[in-house]
Scaffold this motif. Sequence first.
Motif, PDB file in Angstrom:
ATOM      1  N   ILE A 251     -13.037  12.533  -8.712  1.00  0.00           N
ATOM      2  CA  ILE A 251     -12.231  13.508  -7.591  1.00  0.00           C
ATOM      3  C   ILE A 251     -12.264  12.859  -6.152  1.00  0.00           C
ATOM      4  N   VAL A 252     -13.060  12.251  -5.567  1.00  0.00           N
ATOM      5  CA  VAL A 252     -13.231  11.569  -4.429  1.00  0.00           C
ATOM      6  C   VAL A 252     -12.124  10.502  -4.436  1.00  0.00           C
ATOM      7  N   PHE A 253     -12.161   9.717  -5.312  1.00  0.00           N
ATOM      8  CA  PHE A 253     -11.130   8.830  -5.361  1.00  0.00           C
ATOM      9  C   PHE A 253      -9.409   9.145  -5.419  1.00  0.00           C
ATOM     10  N   ALA A 254      -9.532  10.240  -6.251  1.00  0.00           N
ATOM     11  CA  ALA A 254      -8.062  10.905  -6.005  1.00  0.00           C
ATOM     12  C   ALA A 254      -7.795  11.475  -4.756  1.00  0.00           C
ATOM     13  N   LEU A 255      -8.861  12.076  -4.072  1.00  0.00           N
ATOM     14  CA  LEU A 255      -8.234  12.687  -2.858  1.00  0.00           C
ATOM     15  C   LEU A 255      -7.821  11.843  -1.896  1.00  0.00           C
ATOM     16  N   TRP A 256      -8.645  10.421  -2.088  1.00  0.00           N
ATOM     17  CA  TRP A 256      -8.245   9.267  -1.121  1.00  0.00           C
ATOM     18  C   TRP A 256      -6.809   8.685  -1.618  1.00  0.00           C
ATOM     19  N   TRP A 257      -6.563   8.583  -2.806  1.00  0.00           N
ATOM     20  CA  TRP A 257      -5.341   7.716  -3.166  1.00  0.00           C
ATOM     21  C   TRP A 257      -4.271   8.888  -2.820  1.00  0.00           C
ATOM     22  N   LEU A 258      -4.194  10.036  -2.830  1.00  0.00           N
ATOM     23  CA  LEU A 258      -3.311  11.065  -2.653  1.00  0.00           C
ATOM     24  C   LEU A 258      -2.763  11.127  -1.255  1.00  0.00           C
ATOM     25  N   TYR A 259      -3.827  10.970  -0.327  1.00  0.00           N
ATOM     26  CA  TYR A 259      -3.586  11.146   1.037  1.00  0.00           C
ATOM     27  C   TYR A 259      -2.881   9.812   1.697  1.00  0.00           C
ATOM     28  N   PHE A 260      -3.355   8.496   1.018  1.00  0.00           N
ATOM     29  CA  PHE A 260      -2.819   7.408   1.446  1.00  0.00           C
ATOM     30  C   PHE A 260      -1.952   6.641   0.408  1.00  0.00           C
ATOM     31  N   ASP A 261      -1.294   7.646  -0.370  1.00  0.00           N
ATOM     32  CA  ASP A 261      -0.252   6.924  -1.319  1.00  0.00           C
ATOM     33  C   ASP A 261       0.811   6.152  -0.512  1.00  0.00           C
ATOM     34  N   ARG A 262       1.273   6.795   0.514  1.00  0.00           N
ATOM     35  CA  ARG A 262       2.651   6.365   1.177  1.00  0.00           C
ATOM     36  C   ARG A 262       2.076   6.133   2.654  1.00  0.00           C
ATOM     37  N   PRO A 263       2.720   5.414   3.571  1.00  0.00           N
ATOM     38  CA  PRO A 263       2.530   5.552   4.805  1.00  0.00           C
ATOM     39  C   PRO A 263       2.943   6.895   5.255  1.00  0.00           C
ATOM     40  N   VAL A 264       2.269   7.522   6.247  1.00  0.00           N
ATOM     41  CA  VAL A 264       2.320   8.552   6.682  1.00  0.00           C
ATOM     42  C   VAL A 264       3.104   8.515   7.758  1.00  0.00           C
ATOM     43  N   GLU A 265       4.190   9.413   7.974  1.00  0.00           N
ATOM     44  CA  GLU A 265       5.149   9.450   9.110  1.00  0.00           C
ATOM     45  C   GLU A 265       5.115  10.911   9.956  1.00  0.00           C
ATOM     46  N   MET A 266       4.735  10.848  11.056  1.00  0.00           N
ATOM     47  CA  MET A 266       4.529  11.907  11.813  1.00  0.00           C
ATOM     48  C   MET A 266       5.751  12.573  12.630  1.00  0.00           C
ATOM     49  N   PRO A 267       6.254  13.788  12.583  1.00  0.00           N
ATOM     50  CA  PRO A 267       7.591  14.203  13.217  1.00  0.00           C
ATOM     51  C   PRO A 267       7.353  14.017  14.617  1.00  0.00           C
ATOM     52  N   ASP A 268       8.652  13.834  15.254  1.00  0.00           N
ATOM     53  CA  ASP A 268       8.664  13.617  16.592  1.00  0.00           C
ATOM     54  C   ASP A 268       8.881  14.991  17.471  1.00  0.00           C
ATOM     55  N   GLN A 269       9.508  16.121  16.724  1.00  0.00           N
ATOM     56  CA  GLN A 269       9.589  17.404  17.371  1.00  0.00           C
ATOM     57  C   GLN A 269       8.300  17.904  17.389  1.00  0.00           C
ATOM     58  N   PHE A 369      -6.555  13.120 -11.660  1.00  0.00           N
ATOM     59  CA  PHE A 369      -5.989  11.950 -12.071  1.00  0.00           C
ATOM     60  C   PHE A 369      -4.642  11.972 -12.601  1.00  0.00           C
ATOM     61  N   CYS A 370      -4.387  12.901 -13.207  1.00  0.00           N
ATOM     62  CA  CYS A 370      -2.911  13.134 -13.717  1.00  0.00           C
ATOM     63  C   CYS A 370      -1.647  13.190 -12.631  1.00  0.00           C
ATOM     64  N   LEU A 371      -2.431  13.794 -11.100  1.00  0.00           N
ATOM     65  CA  LEU A 371      -1.374  14.082 -10.314  1.00  0.00           C
ATOM     66  C   LEU A 371      -1.397  12.667  -9.780  1.00  0.00           C
ATOM     67  N   VAL A 372      -2.645  11.883  -9.297  1.00  0.00           N
ATOM     68  CA  VAL A 372      -2.155  10.454  -9.056  1.00  0.00           C
ATOM     69  C   VAL A 372      -1.348   9.741  -9.811  1.00  0.00           C
ATOM     70  N   VAL A 373      -1.441   9.693 -11.270  1.00  0.00           N
ATOM     71  CA  VAL A 373      -0.345   8.965 -11.969  1.00  0.00           C
ATOM     72  C   VAL A 373       1.013   9.364 -11.744  1.00  0.00           C
ATOM     73  N   VAL A 374       1.175  10.763 -11.678  1.00  0.00           N
ATOM     74  CA  VAL A 374       2.510  11.082 -11.494  1.00  0.00           C
ATOM     75  C   VAL A 374       3.028  10.713  -9.986  1.00  0.00           C
ATOM     76  N   THR A 375       2.364  10.792  -9.155  1.00  0.00           N
ATOM     77  CA  THR A 375       2.768  10.395  -7.561  1.00  0.00           C
ATOM     78  C   THR A 375       2.749   8.702  -7.754  1.00  0.00           C
ATOM     79  N   VAL A 376       2.223   7.930  -8.503  1.00  0.00           N
ATOM     80  CA  VAL A 376       2.423   6.573  -8.401  1.00  0.00           C
ATOM     81  C   VAL A 376       3.780   6.471  -9.400  1.00  0.00           C
TER      82      VAL A 376
END
Length: 401
Positions: A251-269, A369-376
């Motif tokens: 669970i903890v590993f998956a929470l980390w993976w999902l947050y940092f799966d891609r570089p986060v982009e912050m809106p400018d508005q 775990f399945c969500l991480v797999v789909v995200t990857v």
Amino acid sequence: MTQTRSARPWYRRMTGRRRDEPHRTSTPLELFFDLCFVVAVAQAADNLHHALSEGHIGLAAGHYFMVFFAIWWAWMNFTWFASAYDTDDDVYRITTLVEIAGALILASGVPRAFTEGDFATITFGYVVMRLATIVHWSRAAAGDPAHRPAALRYAGGVFVVQLGWLLRLMLPDSWQIAAFLVLVIAELLVPALAERPGMTPWHPRHIVERYGLFTLIVLGEVVLVTSVAIQTGIDAGEHQLWSLAAAGTVIVFALWWLYFDRPVEMPDQLRQALFWGYGHYLIFASVAAVGAGLAVEVDHESDNPHISQLTAGYAVAMPVAVYVMTLWALHVRRRQHRWLTATFLATAALVLLTPLGPAPAHFVAVLLFCLVVVTVLVRRLSTAPESTAPDAAAGPAGVHG
């Protein structure tokens, strides 16, 4: 040229930093600030765990979200201010250390807030932090004429709301919740109104890094709480907790993976930036609550008479579902990928159903775990044409894996 500590003047004008400043990274003071705030996060999560284990579900949830708001809001306001005006002079450092002292005062009041509903110490610690923020904004108003209206609105708004928090302590108990909600709305409105004359020069990439680092620190707190709870159970002879330890790790590993799966982009508005920044309250609070929930699961497996399987299951499932939904709203939704959106929403819904069956934490781990797999898979498929297409200039060596 970067100044050394000995060469840096004790006082500088706060002229504001550039929003496009290259190589803008977190400073040692910011990292120290985060580590000290984690003490308060740990206190909130630990007291949530004990309150849930004793069967005080509604009271525990209410107190937790109230306490965590104070922690998160003070952290967030410093983070955005430092991104725009970090001068790293001696006055700035001392003022920030006063904020940290306020956080420690707040942390010391968390147990009493949970057990007795007494928020006086938390309020005093919070006000100390926020008064230090007024000093920061007053310096910014004096040193940055271009953003002086925004800085003055910040300083004035924070001051007025702090008077409200102190006056709240004098109200009868029947008015406490309503007053809290009104003051929360007032706090949230201060940045929205203050930034309208012209946004202060906060650095988008620096803000993203700061939020990511605090997410990591809270995840680390989850690891610590879970490992200590499982160690306690195993020392008491509860060897069936090994499978729960494995589920908690996934669970903890998956929470980390999902947050940092891609570089986060912050809106400018401004509106989208505030939505992104405010939305992380649910990210941080849910992650810390997962640690408390896993500790409750350990108590249940150790035959705690106050905890039913349903309560223990929802202690994990509820914060995980909130985390998944919030992550979708803040990060995934902007990608406009239908299958990924459907998977995130379906996972959150299925997670909420896991307490109705056996071994809910284990099923939550499987779903994540399945969500991480789909995200990857989605990430790899979406980048496949770019990564497999030959580079005309580089020839065969231009193919990337």
